[in-house]
Design a protein around this motif. Structure first.
Motif, mmCIF file in Angstrom:
data_model
loop_
_atom_site.group_PDB
_atom_site.id
_atom_site.type_symbol
_atom_site.label_atom_id
_atom_site.label_comp_id
_atom_site.label_asym_id
_atom_site.label_seq_id
_atom_site.Cartn_x
_atom_site.Cartn_y
_atom_site.Cartn_z
ATOM 1 N N ASN A 59 47.008 37.489 48.959
ATOM 2 C CA ASN A 59 46.664 38.412 50.036
ATOM 3 C C ASN A 59 47.006 39.862 49.723
ATOM 4 O O ASN A 59 47.702 40.537 50.468
ATOM 5 N N LYS A 60 46.499 40.300 48.603
ATOM 6 C CA LYS A 60 46.644 41.730 48.276
ATOM 7 C C LYS A 60 45.271 42.270 48.001
ATOM 8 O O LYS A 60 44.810 42.288 46.850
ATOM 9 N N PRO A 61 44.569 42.681 48.969
ATOM 10 C CA PRO A 61 43.151 43.007 48.852
ATOM 11 C C PRO A 61 42.823 44.058 47.773
ATOM 12 O O PRO A 61 41.878 43.900 47.012
ATOM 13 N N ASP A 62 43.580 45.126 47.700
ATOM 14 C CA ASP A 62 43.208 46.159 46.712
ATOM 15 C C ASP A 62 43.466 45.674 45.301
ATOM 16 O O ASP A 62 42.679 45.919 44.380
ATOM 17 N N LYS A 63 44.544 44.908 45.146
ATOM 18 C CA LYS A 63 44.799 44.373 43.791
ATOM 19 C C LYS A 63 43.689 43.399 43.435
ATOM 20 O O LYS A 63 43.227 43.346 42.292
ATOM 21 N N LEU A 64 43.267 42.668 44.427
ATOM 22 C CA LEU A 64 42.214 41.690 44.192
ATOM 23 C C LEU A 64 40.949 42.396 43.732
ATOM 24 O O LEU A 64 40.291 41.997 42.780
ATOM 25 N N GLN A 65 40.629 43.437 44.500
ATOM 26 C CA GLN A 65 39.429 44.193 44.154
ATOM 27 C C GLN A 65 39.491 44.710 42.719
ATOM 28 O O GLN A 65 38.548 44.611 41.960
ATOM 29 N N GLN A 66 40.650 45.246 42.407
ATOM 30 C CA GLN A 66 40.833 45.782 41.054
ATOM 31 C C GLN A 66 40.604 44.687 40.016
ATOM 32 O O GLN A 66 39.878 44.868 39.044
ATOM 33 N N ALA A 67 41.212 43.547 40.315
ATOM 34 C CA ALA A 67 41.070 42.436 39.374
ATOM 35 C C ALA A 67 39.614 42.051 39.221
ATOM 36 O O ALA A 67 39.125 41.831 38.112
ATOM 37 N N GLN A 68 38.918 42.009 40.349
ATOM 38 C CA GLN A 68 37.508 41.599 40.284
ATOM 39 C C GLN A 68 36.677 42.609 39.509
ATOM 40 O O GLN A 68 35.758 42.250 38.774
ATOM 41 N N ASP A 69 37.041 43.870 39.682
ATOM 42 C CA ASP A 69 36.327 44.888 38.900
ATOM 43 C C ASP A 69 36.553 44.690 37.414
ATOM 44 O O ASP A 69 35.631 44.735 36.600
ATOM 45 N N GLU A 70 37.835 44.469 37.123
ATOM 46 C CA GLU A 70 38.155 44.283 35.699
ATOM 47 C C GLU A 70 37.387 43.101 35.126
ATOM 48 O O GLU A 70 36.857 43.149 34.013
ATOM 49 N N ILE A 71 37.327 42.029 35.948
ATOM 50 C CA ILE A 71 36.635 40.832 35.464
ATOM 51 C C ILE A 71 35.176 41.140 35.179
ATOM 52 O O ILE A 71 34.626 40.745 34.154
ATOM 53 N N LYS A 72 34.594 41.876 36.082
ATOM 54 C CA LYS A 72 33.194 42.227 35.896
ATOM 55 C C LYS A 72 32.995 42.963 34.576
ATOM 56 O O LYS A 72 32.094 42.681 33.803
ATOM 57 N N GLU A 73 33.915 43.907 34.355
ATOM 58 C CA GLU A 73 33.818 44.695 33.128
ATOM 59 C C GLU A 73 33.957 43.799 31.906
ATOM 60 O O GLU A 73 33.187 43.891 30.941
ATOM 61 N N GLU A 79 42.305 33.857 35.805
ATOM 62 C CA GLU A 79 43.448 33.098 36.335
ATOM 63 C C GLU A 79 44.278 33.979 37.244
ATOM 64 O O GLU A 79 44.660 33.584 38.353
ATOM 65 N N ALA A 80 44.497 35.219 36.747
ATOM 66 C CA ALA A 80 45.288 36.145 37.587
ATOM 67 C C ALA A 80 44.592 36.387 38.902
ATOM 68 O O ALA A 80 45.213 36.426 39.980
ATOM 69 N N GLU A 81 43.265 36.523 38.839
ATOM 70 C CA GLU A 81 42.496 36.799 40.052
ATOM 71 C C GLU A 81 42.615 35.659 41.039
ATOM 72 O O GLU A 81 42.804 35.870 42.240
ATOM 73 N N SER A 82 42.476 34.425 40.494
ATOM 74 C CA SER A 82 42.561 33.298 41.428
ATOM 75 C C SER A 82 43.935 33.219 42.089
ATOM 76 O O SER A 82 44.060 32.836 43.236
ATOM 77 N N LYS A 83 44.932 33.630 41.353
ATOM 78 C CA LYS A 83 46.268 33.665 41.957
ATOM 79 C C LYS A 83 46.317 34.703 43.066
ATOM 80 O O LYS A 83 46.863 34.481 44.143
ATOM 81 N N LEU A 84 45.698 35.847 42.751
ATOM 82 C CA LEU A 84 45.723 36.936 43.725
ATOM 83 C C LEU A 84 44.981 36.554 45.001
ATOM 84 O O LEU A 84 45.272 37.050 46.079
ATOM 85 N N GLN A 85 43.979 35.672 44.865
ATOM 86 C CA GLN A 85 43.221 35.206 46.028
ATOM 87 C C GLN A 85 44.150 34.724 47.141
ATOM 88 O O GLN A 85 43.907 34.954 48.307
ATOM 89 N N PHE A 86 45.182 34.061 46.688
ATOM 90 C CA PHE A 86 46.120 33.498 47.663
ATOM 91 C C PHE A 86 47.286 34.415 47.982
ATOM 92 O O PHE A 86 48.112 34.137 48.816
#
Lengths: 406, 515
Positions: B434-448, B425-432
């Protein structure tokens, strides 16, 4: 009422429902037969129906019944003891007071603990306590009856006036229990007697027979007392163990009904087995109580009565010897000689009368005792065997079934 | 048997893989690595791996057997494979699912339907019997308790003799000396290794401060002798139960315990040690947690079994208490009978009628023999019946513990899932945002987290499977144990009655001879 056909057999049986614990060997005959035909247990007392059949002329009828309570039995017994005429006899020991206290307490505790056990457990325990109550009740009836039968069988005591009144007078004898003062008097009398008893026992008897009897009775009485209390404790442990098996059987049953595996059959079968063996164990304890413990208790009381007889004889001997000494003194002083002579003669007669009857009484006592022990020990062994064989059969058949199942 | 995980690829490749994954990696981690490794020959883990399994059968056993990186069991694995070609093809080890994050519970449930589960359990049982190569042939005796040392530092040393024809042991017969804390140490290691993954580890005998102090102090009386005997017997039963467990038997610590002459002292078993206190704290924490976890039980089997064990526990405790009472009363009966016997002898002595006197002496003798009989029976009551019940009460506590672990595993898995959801949910919020590095971090965390969720699910399924197997094994053992003991106990009762009959039959003529 049918008396025993053979004169040597046990106490009066009657057509009623109580099997007798026989601790005495009595010679009954048709001229006077006494038994307790019924009994009623009320809140704190027991009412015994004393039934008499007699061909003696002094009774108004040939067959009659009266209702008596425990205190009246005690009154009768005490009247014998206090009668100087009977000093030379072993007075049949008084029956112990009916004591349902322990049983009542247990029933009460069961009632209180009703909430903590299952319905089946409660019903089972209640049934057992009721059976125990009934057993105590039967015992007390037997003991009161034995007392009466002993009196009826005794050649002299059976003619006693008080005894006849006891048997026939169909109103309340108004025998109040001893009040506090009288109880205190009794207590002191006993203290004096025992101190005296020691004194008297110390006097060496010329007569070998009595000397032997004295030594014998003193030791025997103590040992019977010990054996009686130890047998009681042993039987109590036996009952506790039987109760435990009861509980184990119940829990095994629950386990069996709950278990979904193969072993549930085992649990149910063993539960059933234990239910049955427990009943047998309880019977073993009850029979041991009847044949062993009661026997010992009875002879504890009888040996005390015999000791009392010896004491009375001892007292008479002392009196006789004192009278002799007084006579000698009187003759020496040549004063009140006649009086001293009469007094000495009286003492002499009394002593000799007691000695003569005491000798017979003690011989009879031995005969009775040996016969009673023989009967009870034989019956004890037979019952133990019967129960052990019953147990064995149940156990073996269960093991067979279970082994076949695995 | 821990034959759960999806078989890794065929052939040695799989095995080698496993062996490469050595120290430090936990059991599951290593298996997961295997599964995710790009093995070319790896068949797609199919949902119904019937065919897949049969060929992989032997190998999968090997893998699951050894969690010990040191590979002590190289030979063992060899043997297993030799024997197992006939293995049931139906043998499914379990939910294949692990790779896809879509939780296989959906796949899990239908397969764990009752019919399949039973078949599953049965075939696993057959597996167990086949697989160890030799049939279970082992006998352990604990004997010769000897006091070592003096004063408060003294302890009891026991001789442990292992006799076996099983080839996994280096010798046919080994004897070592062990002390009580060694046993506790062994149990503590096994518990920490196996309990949380669902194995029912038999509990060690309990400590007894009073009992041991008496022994230490050197009190040489009946009660301390009884205590030592009770403990010796308990230790023997403990070891036998432990080695009867096919997995525990092969644990290196168990082997070491039985075979090596010197064992490092297990200090952490002392109640007041650091480890001891940690244990107590953990226990308390567990108790609290248990109350807060509300599990969605999707599997009726567990619900039912849990309830069954609760009921069994209750009844066994009750039965145990009653039997202990019986033991106590029988001992009392024995003592009272002996005392009555003496009293009857005295009475016989003072009785002046010769025949009666003799009969009373005989009665005294009979009662004396009977008192010995009662004592022996009480002994049987205790060692056969009471101790068995005590053991099972403790075993069921271990079983309940294992069920609790499953709950904890489930809870952990669910928590991770929730966390994943939140992160998504946090990631989808971040999608909009526009914070690319935070997004990346979130996506990494999700993967983990996705990985963790998979793992959590796998753990849960694994522990569920293990528990099913364990419970079935446990129930089999229980039925066997109880049947054997009940029959033995009844036979002891039979013997007592036979003796009683003998004694009273000998007495009867004596009583009749009184004239």
């Amino acid at each position: 009422m049918e008396g025993e056909p053979s004169p040597r057999s046990g106490a009066c049986f009657h057509q009623g429902s109580f099997p007798r614990a026989v601790n005495v060997d009595l010679q009954t005959d048709a001229t006077l037969q006494v038994d307790i035909s019924d009994a009623l247990s009320e809140r704190d007392k027991v009412k015994f129906t004393v039934h008499t059949k007699s061909t003696l002329p002094n009774f108004k009828q040939n067959e009659f019944s009266v209702v008596r309570q425990h205190e009246e039995f005690i009154w009768l017994h005490d009247s014998f003891v206090e009668n100087e005429e009977y000093a030379g006899y072993i007075i049949p020991p008084a029956p112990p007071r009916p004591d349902f206290d322990a049983s009542r307490e247990k029933l009460q505790k069961l009632g209180e603990g009703e909430g903590s056990m299952t319905k089946e457990e409660f019903t089972k325990m209640k049934q057992e306590l009721e059976a125990e109550y009934l057993a105590i009740f039967k015992k007390t009836v037997a003991m009161h009856e034995v007392f009466l039968c002993r009196v009826a069988a005794h050649p002299v005591l059976r003619k006693d006036m008080n005894f006849h009144v006891f048997l026939e007078y169909n109103q309340d004898l108004s025998v109040r229990g001893k009040n506090k003062r009288e109880k205190m008097e009794d207590f002191f009398k006993n203290v004096v007697k025992s101190a005296d008893g020691v004194l008297v026992a110390g006097v060496k008897d010329v007569d070998d027979f009595f000397e032997h009897e004295k030594t014998f009775l003193l030791e025997y009485h103590n040992r019977v007392k010990d054996a009686s209390s130890k047998s009681d404790r042993m039987i109590r442990s036996h009952k506790s163990a039987a109760d435990d098996i009861n509980r184990i059987a119940s829990t095994l049953y629950t386990l069996g009904t709950q278990d979904s595996t193969d072993v549930c059959k085992f649990f149910l079968k063993v539960s059933e087995l234990f239910e049955k063996t427990r009943k047998i164990e309880a019977r073993v304890a009850a029979d041991e109580d009847l044949k062993l413990a009661d026997l010992l208790k009875y002879y504890l009381r009888e040996s005390q009565a015999a000791k009392d007889l010896l004491y009375r004889r001892g007292r008479a001997l002392v009196d006789y010897e004192n009278a002799n000494k007084a006579l000698d003194k009187a003759r020496a002083k040549n004063k009140d000689v006649l009086q001293a002579e009469t007094s000495q003669q009286v003492c002499c007669q009394k002593f000799e009368k007691i000695s003569e009857s005491a000798k017979q009484e003690l011989i009879d006592f031995k005969t009775r005792r040996v016969a009673a022990f023989r009967k009870n020990l034989v019956e004890l062994a037979e019952l133990e065997l019967k129960h052990a064989k019953g147990n064995l059969q149940l156990l073996q058949s269960c093991v067979g079934v279970l082994k076949g199942d695995t | 048997m821990a034959a759960e995980m999806e078989p890794p690829p065929l052939g040695d490749a799989g095995q080698t893989d496993f062996r490469e994954i050595e120290d430090g990696e936990g059991f599951f981690v290593s298996t997961v690595t295997i599964l995710e490794s790009p093995e070319p020959s790896s068949p797609d883990p199919p949902s119904m791996p019937a065919e897949g399994i049969s060929t992989n059968g032997p190998k999968q056993e090997d893998i699951s057997l050894d969690d010990d990186p040191e590979d002590l069991f190289a030979e063992a694995t060899e043997e297993v494979s030799l024997d197992s070609p006939e293995r049931e093809p139906i043998l499914s080890d379990g939910p294949s699912p692990a790779i896809t994050p879509v939780t296989p519970t959906a796949m899990l449930t239908p397969r764990m339907g009752l019919g399949t589960a039973e078949m599953f359990e049965r075939s696993l049982d057959e597996l167990e019997e086949d697989e160890s190569g030799d049939t279970f042939d082992m006998h352990i005796a604990v004997s010769d308790p000897e006091k070592v040392g003096d004063g408060m530092n003294a302890y009891m040393g026991y001789k442990v003799t292992t006799k076996t024809s099983m080839t996994i042991f280096s010798k046919n017969e080994t004897t070592v000396r062990r002390r009580f804390s060694d046993f506790l140490g062994l149990h503590s290691k096994l518990a920490s290794r196996y309990l949380h993954i669902g194995y029912i580890v038999p509990p060690a005998p309990e400590k007894s401060i009073v009992g041991m102090t008496k022994v230490k102090v050197g009190k040489e009386d009946l009660s301390s002798a009884e205590f030592v005997e009770k403990r010796r017997s308990a230790l023997e039963r403990y070891l036998m139960r432990t080695v009867k467990h096919p997995i525990l038997l092969k644990d290196p610590d168990v082997m070491m315990f039985l075979e090596s002459s010197e064992l490092p002292r297990a200090v952490s078993t002392q109640a007041l040690s650091g480890a001891g206190i940690l244990r107590m704290v953990n226990k308390a924490a567990d108790a609290v947690n248990k109350m807060t976890i509300k599990m969605n039980e999707s599997d009726a089997w567990f619900e039912e079994k849990h309830q069954q064990f609760e009921n069994l526990d209750l009844q066994l405790r009750k039965l145990h208490a009653s039997v202990e009472c019986l033991v106590c009363h029988r001992k009392e009966l024995s003592v009272n009978t002996a005392s009555f016997a003496k009293s009857a002898a005295m009475l016989g002595n003072s009785e002046d009628h010769t025949a009666l006197s003799r009969a009373l002496s005989q009665l005294a003798e009979v009662e004396e023999k009977i008192d010995q009989l009662h004592q022996d029976q009480a002994y049987a009551d205790f060692y056969l019946f009471s101790e068995l019940l005590g053991d099972y009460v403790r075993l069921i506590t271990a079983v309940k513990g294992v069920f609790d672990h499953r709950m904890k595993t489930w809870s952990k898995w669910q928590d991770t899932q929730l966390l994943l959801q939140k992160k998504r949910e946090a990631e989808s919020k971040l999608q909009f945002a526009n914070k690319p590095d935070k997004l990346q971090q979130a996506q990494d965390e999700i993967k983990e987290l996705e990985g963790k969720v998979q793992q959590g699910e796998k753990d849960f399924e694994l522990i569920s499977k293990t528990i099913r197997k364990e419970v079935s094994r446990f129930e089999k053992e229980r039925v066997k144990d109880f049947k054997v003991v009940i029959i033995k106990y009844l036979e002891s009762l039979v013997q007592t009655q036979q003796q009683l009959i003998k004694y009273w039959e000998a007495f009867l003529p004596e009583a009749k001879a009184i004239a």
